[in-house]
Enzyme design. Sequence first.
Site, PDB file in Angstrom:
ATOM      1  CG  ASP A  31      -1.534  -1.155   1.539  1.00 16.68           C
ATOM      2  OD1 ASP A  31      -2.160  -1.767   0.416  1.00 16.68           O
ATOM      3  OD2 ASP A  31      -1.893  -1.688   2.591  1.00 16.68           O
ATOM      4  CD  GLU A 244      -8.792  -3.096  -0.901  1.00 18.40           C
ATOM      5  OE1 GLU A 244      -9.298  -2.912   0.588  1.00 18.40           O
ATOM      6  OE2 GLU A 244      -8.276  -3.857  -1.358  1.00 18.40           O
TER       7      GLU A 244
HETATM    8  O1  FUB Z   1      -2.961  -3.543   3.629  1.00 18.16           O
HETATM    9  C1  FUB Z   1      -4.424  -3.946   4.143  1.00 18.16           C
HETATM   10  C2  FUB Z   1      -5.584  -3.384   3.077  1.00 18.16           C
HETATM   11  O2  FUB Z   1      -5.123  -4.512   2.002  1.00 18.16           O
HETATM   12  C3  FUB Z   1      -5.292  -2.179   2.547  1.00 18.16           C
HETATM   13  O3  FUB Z   1      -6.015  -1.261   3.556  1.00 18.16           O
HETATM   14  C4  FUB Z   1      -6.037  -2.231   1.255  1.00 18.16           C
HETATM   15  O4  FUB Z   1      -6.198  -1.187   0.178  1.00 18.16           O
HETATM   16  C5  FUB Z   1      -5.270  -3.684   0.719  1.00 18.16           C
HETATM   17  O5  FUB Z   1      -4.122  -3.117   0.149  1.00 18.16           O
END
Ligand code: FUB
Length: 350
Positions: A31, A244
């Site tokens: 991320d 997301e």
């Molecule tokens: O790293 C945990 C979660 O996985 C992140 O918040 C999301 O965007 C995904 O990458």
Amino acid sequence: MPEESIEHIDFDELNKKAISKPLVEHIYTADPSAHVFNGKIYIYPSHDVDAGEAFDDLGSHFAMEDYHVISMTDPDAEAKDHGVALHVKDVSWAEKQMWAPDAAEKNGKYYLFFPAKDHNGIFKIGVALSDSPTGPFIAEAHPIKESFSIDPAVFKDDDDYYYMYFGGIWGGQLQRWRTGKFNNKEEESPTAHLPPDNEPALCAKVAKLRDDLLEFAEAPKDVVIIDENGNRLLQGDTQRRFFEASWLHKYKGKYYFSYSTGDTHFICYAIADNPYGPFKYGGRILNPVVGWTSHHSIVEFKGNWYLFYHDSSLSKGVTHLRNIKVTQLLHDENGYIRTIEPYGGIKAQS
Ligand code: FUB
């Protein structure tokens, strides 16, 4: 989140064809939110660990506890790890799951924005401050009021206003806030509480930040994405709808909102004339990488644009043990972004 079948992947072949290498290999990172502060690149990633949490569709195995800041003098230089910048044990309101963070600078102060589950198991977004881009950061005693869900991305506009984009469905809990209050009903599956497939998709959220960057200056609004006919993307349009990993960059006066489609594994983007949208769907930035998640940031450095992203190549496909990478990103003459093949055309997902 389901474990990706990785038996069919020849990692030696894939890594040979990969367009970029992990930036650091001594820890797992994911991320990556990259920014240029004082002429240098600073990356604010998640710090992946194997905490022994059982795998489930809500992402409990993403049990991260702290953040490290990584810096680079340029995108080809060696990446430097500055050590622990913030640990969950030093955040009074947070219990676990320090997921994807972001950072901003204002008047010489640095702000780390991060999601974590509070002591009731509800994701909130917090802020921590430092005099240095590499931390250590001191967390505020409470999360941002009215904040919820995950994946904060903070964009500073040319007029010096700051906006936070955030949200994530399934394990990120966005679907549980549809009425404005957290839906406490037992969640049978990650897709419970989502709109039906033929209704408009759930949107990421955007809110202008207060001058001190510690609170929202307004109630969060929907980041609406429309298709070529001006209609809102539908929940069932899983190859294009928001899941997301929000990010916002500005290119030639236009606002580019980019995001992950989650269970279809693309990084896509949409374009608007202002930070609130609506954003018109533009296409794919990144095809699927090894691993289930895909999460990125886009930053300009010395006139070129770069995509920071992650995959799970270092751990040979373990979903929650990822590594950050960088590659160049190109806007064409019409402002569209050229789709990036992470392994030169070899598919990472079946
Ligand atoms: O790293 C945990 C979660 O996985 C992140 O918040 C999301 O965007 C995904 O990458």
